[in-house]
Design a protein around this motif. Structure first.
Motif, PDB file in Angstrom:
ATOM      1  N   GLN A   1       0.985  -1.253  -0.130  1.00 56.75           N
ATOM      2  CA  GLN A   1       0.037   0.150   0.211  1.00 56.75           C
ATOM      3  C   GLN A   1       0.755   1.442  -0.017  1.00 56.75           C
ATOM      4  OE1 GLN A   1      -2.749  -0.921   3.110  1.00 56.75           O
ATOM      5  NE2 GLN A   1      -3.614  -2.775   1.772  1.00 56.75           N
ATOM      6  N   ILE A   2       1.887   1.193   0.571  1.00 60.96           N
ATOM      7  CA  ILE A   2       3.027   2.230   0.466  1.00 60.96           C
ATOM      8  C   ILE A   2       3.422   2.508  -0.968  1.00 60.96           C
ATOM      9  CG2 ILE A   2       5.479   2.817   0.875  1.00 60.96           C
ATOM     10  CD1 ILE A   2       4.955   1.566   3.586  1.00 60.96           C
ATOM     11  N   THR A   3       3.609   1.308  -1.487  1.00 56.45           N
ATOM     12  CA  THR A   3       4.109   1.271  -2.975  1.00 56.45           C
ATOM     13  C   THR A   3       3.017   1.755  -3.988  1.00 56.45           C
ATOM     14  OG1 THR A   3       5.431  -0.626  -2.633  1.00 56.45           O
ATOM     15  CG2 THR A   3       5.145  -0.420  -4.906  1.00 56.45           C
ATOM     16  N   ASP A   4       1.852   1.520  -3.565  1.00 54.33           N
ATOM     17  CA  ASP A   4       0.566   2.258  -4.419  1.00 54.33           C
ATOM     18  C   ASP A   4       0.644   3.487  -4.080  1.00 54.33           C
ATOM     19  OD1 ASP A   4      -0.271  -0.333  -5.225  1.00 54.33           O
ATOM     20  OD2 ASP A   4      -1.563  -0.657  -3.715  1.00 54.33           O
ATOM     21  N   LEU A   5       0.829   4.006  -2.834  1.00 57.45           N
ATOM     22  CA  LEU A   5       0.915   5.503  -2.655  1.00 57.45           C
ATOM     23  C   LEU A   5       1.834   6.165  -3.703  1.00 57.45           C
ATOM     24  CD1 LEU A   5       0.072   5.714   1.275  1.00 57.45           C
ATOM     25  CD2 LEU A   5      -1.358   6.403  -0.576  1.00 57.45           C
ATOM     26  N   LEU A   6       2.977   5.612  -3.633  1.00 62.76           N
ATOM     27  CA  LEU A   6       4.235   6.017  -4.462  1.00 62.76           C
ATOM     28  C   LEU A   6       3.878   6.050  -5.669  1.00 62.76           C
ATOM     29  CD1 LEU A   6       6.971   4.366  -2.821  1.00 62.76           C
ATOM     30  CD2 LEU A   6       6.692   6.872  -2.877  1.00 62.76           C
ATOM     31  N   GLY A   7       3.027   5.104  -6.534  1.00 59.99           N
ATOM     32  CA  GLY A   7       2.768   4.994  -7.779  1.00 59.99           C
ATOM     33  C   GLY A   7       3.740   4.524  -8.529  1.00 59.99           C
ATOM     34  N   ASP A   8       3.724   4.615 -10.070  1.00 63.40           N
ATOM     35  CA  ASP A   8       4.669   4.048 -10.896  1.00 63.40           C
ATOM     36  C   ASP A   8       5.703   5.169 -10.943  1.00 63.40           C
ATOM     37  OD1 ASP A   8       3.270   1.944 -11.561  1.00 63.40           O
ATOM     38  OD2 ASP A   8       2.397   2.693 -13.301  1.00 63.40           O
ATOM     39  N   ALA A   9       7.098   4.936 -10.874  1.00 63.08           N
ATOM     40  CA  ALA A   9       8.006   6.092 -11.006  1.00 63.08           C
ATOM     41  C   ALA A   9       8.138   6.749 -12.330  1.00 63.08           C
ATOM     42  CB  ALA A   9       9.426   5.154 -11.067  1.00 63.08           C
ATOM     43  N   PRO A  10       8.151   8.034 -11.938  1.00 60.75           N
ATOM     44  CA  PRO A  10       7.909   8.997 -13.171  1.00 60.75           C
ATOM     45  C   PRO A  10       9.489   8.731 -13.903  1.00 60.75           C
ATOM     46  CG  PRO A  10       8.239  10.291 -11.051  1.00 60.75           C
ATOM     47  CD  PRO A  10       8.322   8.923 -10.499  1.00 60.75           C
ATOM     48  N   GLU A  11       9.356   8.851 -15.155  1.00 51.75           N
ATOM     49  CA  GLU A  11      10.619   8.791 -15.878  1.00 51.75           C
ATOM     50  C   GLU A  11      11.818   9.465 -15.556  1.00 51.75           C
ATOM     51  OE1 GLU A  11      10.284   8.296 -20.264  1.00 51.75           O
ATOM     52  OE2 GLU A  11       8.743   6.970 -20.099  1.00 51.75           O
ATOM     53  N   GLU A  12      11.107  10.890 -15.351  1.00 53.68           N
ATOM     54  CA  GLU A  12      12.507  11.754 -14.863  1.00 53.68           C
ATOM     55  C   GLU A  12      12.347  11.707 -13.216  1.00 53.68           C
ATOM     56  OE1 GLU A  12      14.453  13.705 -16.568  1.00 53.68           O
ATOM     57  OE2 GLU A  12      13.796  12.492 -18.191  1.00 53.68           O
ATOM     58  N   GLY A  13      13.163  11.607 -12.390  1.00 55.42           N
ATOM     59  CA  GLY A  13      12.792  11.583 -11.199  1.00 55.42           C
ATOM     60  C   GLY A  13      12.526  10.271 -10.252  1.00 55.42           C
ATOM     61  N   ASN A  14      13.157   9.220 -10.651  1.00 54.23           N
ATOM     62  CA  ASN A  14      12.700   8.135  -9.938  1.00 54.23           C
ATOM     63  C   ASN A  14      13.703   7.256  -8.880  1.00 54.23           C
ATOM     64  OD1 ASN A  14      15.086   7.169 -11.369  1.00 54.23           O
ATOM     65  ND2 ASN A  14      14.180   5.473 -12.460  1.00 54.23           N
ATOM     66  N   ARG A  15      14.405   8.334  -8.414  1.00 48.87           N
ATOM     67  CA  ARG A  15      15.132   7.838  -7.063  1.00 48.87           C
ATOM     68  C   ARG A  15      14.499   7.897  -5.995  1.00 48.87           C
ATOM     69  NH1 ARG A  15      18.990  11.511  -5.844  1.00 48.87           N
ATOM     70  NH2 ARG A  15      20.619   9.880  -5.006  1.00 48.87           N
ATOM     71  N   LEU A  16      14.427   6.540  -5.269  1.00 56.33           N
ATOM     72  CA  LEU A  16      13.532   6.247  -4.092  1.00 56.33           C
ATOM     73  C   LEU A  16      14.418   5.871  -2.966  1.00 56.33           C
ATOM     74  CD1 LEU A  16      10.883   5.926  -2.492  1.00 56.33           C
ATOM     75  CD2 LEU A  16      10.986   3.453  -3.330  1.00 56.33           C
ATOM     76  N   LEU A  17      14.407   6.792  -1.807  1.00 54.19           N
ATOM     77  CA  LEU A  17      15.209   6.185  -0.700  1.00 54.19           C
ATOM     78  C   LEU A  17      14.219   5.703   0.274  1.00 54.19           C
ATOM     79  CD1 LEU A  17      17.933   6.270   0.854  1.00 54.19           C
ATOM     80  CD2 LEU A  17      16.824   8.186   2.152  1.00 54.19           C
ATOM     81  N   VAL A  18      14.622   4.264   0.712  1.00 54.65           N
ATOM     82  CA  VAL A  18      13.724   3.480   1.579  1.00 54.65           C
ATOM     83  C   VAL A  18      14.559   3.398   2.853  1.00 54.65           C
ATOM     84  CG1 VAL A  18      12.619   1.108   2.070  1.00 54.65           C
ATOM     85  CG2 VAL A  18      12.611   1.913  -0.217  1.00 54.65           C
ATOM     86  N   THR A  19      14.062   4.167   3.928  1.00 54.17           N
ATOM     87  CA  THR A  19      14.619   4.060   5.242  1.00 54.17           C
ATOM     88  C   THR A  19      14.163   2.679   5.968  1.00 54.17           C
ATOM     89  OG1 THR A  19      13.071   5.138   6.369  1.00 54.17           O
ATOM     90  CG2 THR A  19      14.461   6.540   5.274  1.00 54.17           C
ATOM     91  N   GLY A  20      15.173   2.258   6.618  1.00 48.53           N
ATOM     92  CA  GLY A  20      14.818   1.004   7.611  1.00 48.53           C
ATOM     93  C   GLY A  20      14.786  -0.367   6.473  1.00 48.53           C
TER      94      GLY A  20
END
Ligand SMILES: NC(=O)c1ccc[n+]([C@@H]2O[C@H](COP(=O)([O-])OP(=O)(O)OC[C@H]3O[C@@H](n4cnc5c(N)ncnc54)[C@H](OP(=O)(O)O)[C@@H]3O)[C@@H](O)[C@H]2O)c1
Length: 305
Positions: free
Chosen positions: A142-161
């Protein structure tokens, strides 16, 4: 064996592990659309420590007159199916219950839940391991659904923990949605995080397109997001205030049998890393809580009723 009552762990006056009691409560028959599950395994989760410590009572979220239940997720076998439920007795299932305000939870010999909150556990997946998927797997999905598909520009995701339970699942699921993932974790977790296909860091600079905050860094995590980026937290009662055009969401994991039915086969193949630290009898629930409270545990303590 007494078939009119079953054992469950609860708190009456919550004040930490020593206040957890095991009591007998009456067996409940499943209503239409419900299932009674004989529980084989129920993980200890950080939120249970909060309930046993009285945190959610203090916040006014619990109104139980007698005792409050512990445990949000479980795996086991179908004991009895209510009207309209097409699941044979003995079918292996897993699921979660949500909400703090319950007289008992999954730290129990049995539980009655809506069939829509359950998924069948694949033959290749042990019930102990399966029990660790529902709450954190659904939270991660459900976190991933909130983030959605990564945009082509700006797809750098930091996962803490990223070496934790929620974080580890997000690392895997977010890559499927096109995110270029870096996991923030302790130095000793590097091999695990890299094994999930992510980059690894113990310290990072700000500027991330998105942050998924499995380590509950809150405002510190938010500060790592670039202007106009995205932040997803895990503490519904403590959503950080909006700033710098950042989209801020907080996950509230909800039971979803269909979504869980997608996650369990992925845990069976190892695509999702569901880890068990130790299996302990329900009678030792207080010891398990004390161990989790010390931190640094990788994988779940799982209670066996
Ligand atoms: N809102 C919801 O619906 C929902 C659902 C599920 C979970 N949650 C919440 O999500 C949180 C995580 O749950 P979890 O089961 O994944 O816990 P967990 O397995 O204990 O994972 C947390 C991880 O974060 C690490 N960590 C903490 N501070 C860190 C830091 N500064 N740098 C790097 N790593 C750090 C921890 O490492 P150490 O152990 O070494 O500190 C641990 O590996 C909990 O607060 C839980 O209640 C919320």
């Amino acid at each position: 064996m007494n078939t009119t009552t079953f054992r469950t762990a609860v708190v009456r006056t919550p004040s930490g592990p020593d206040s957890i009691e095991i009591i007998d409560v009456p067996v409940v028959e499943p209503g239409p659309g419900e299932v009674r599950v004989d529980i084989a395994a129920a993980p200890v989760h950080p939120v249970d420590l909060g309930v046993a410590g009285g945190r959610f009572h203090e916040m006014g979220l619990v109104h139980q007159p007698h005792h409050t239940g512990l445990g949000w997720e479980f795996a086991g076998t179908v004991a009895t199916a209510g009207r309209g439920v097409d699941l044979a007795a003995g079918t292996r299932v897993a699921g979660m219950v949500d909400g703090f305000d319950r007289d008992f939870g999954s730290y129990a010999e049995q539980i009655v839940v809506p069939v829509a909150s359950l998924a069948v556990v694949p033959d290749a997946l042990d019930l102990i391991v399966a029990s660790t998927v529902p709450l954190n797997g659904l939270a991660a999905a459900q976190i991933t659904d909130l983030l959605g598909d990564a945009p082509e520009e700006g797809n750098r995701l930091l996962v803490t923990g990223a070496a934790g339970s929620v974080g580890g699942f997000v690392v895997s699921l977010a890559q499927d949605r096109g995110w270029n993932v870096t996991g923030l974790a302790r130095a000793e977790d590097e091999e695990f995080v890299r094994s999930l296909g992510a980059d690894f860091a113990t310290h990072v600079e700000p500027g991330w397109d998105a942050v998924a905050d499995g380590a509950v860094m809150q405002e510190q995590g938010l500060a790592l997001v670039r202007d106009g980026g995205a932040f997803v937290g895990v503490q519904p009662a403590a959503k950080p205030a909006s700033e710098r055009g950042i989209i801020i969401d907080v996950v509230v994991a909800v039971p979803d049998g269909a979504q869980l039915g997608d996650l369990l086969p992925r845990a069976a193949t190892g695509e999702l890393s569901a880890r068990v630290h130790e299996v302990v009898p329900l009678d030792r629930v207080a010891d398990a809580h004390r161990a989790v409270a010390k931190g640094g545990v990788r994988g779940r303590y799982v209670l066996k009723p």
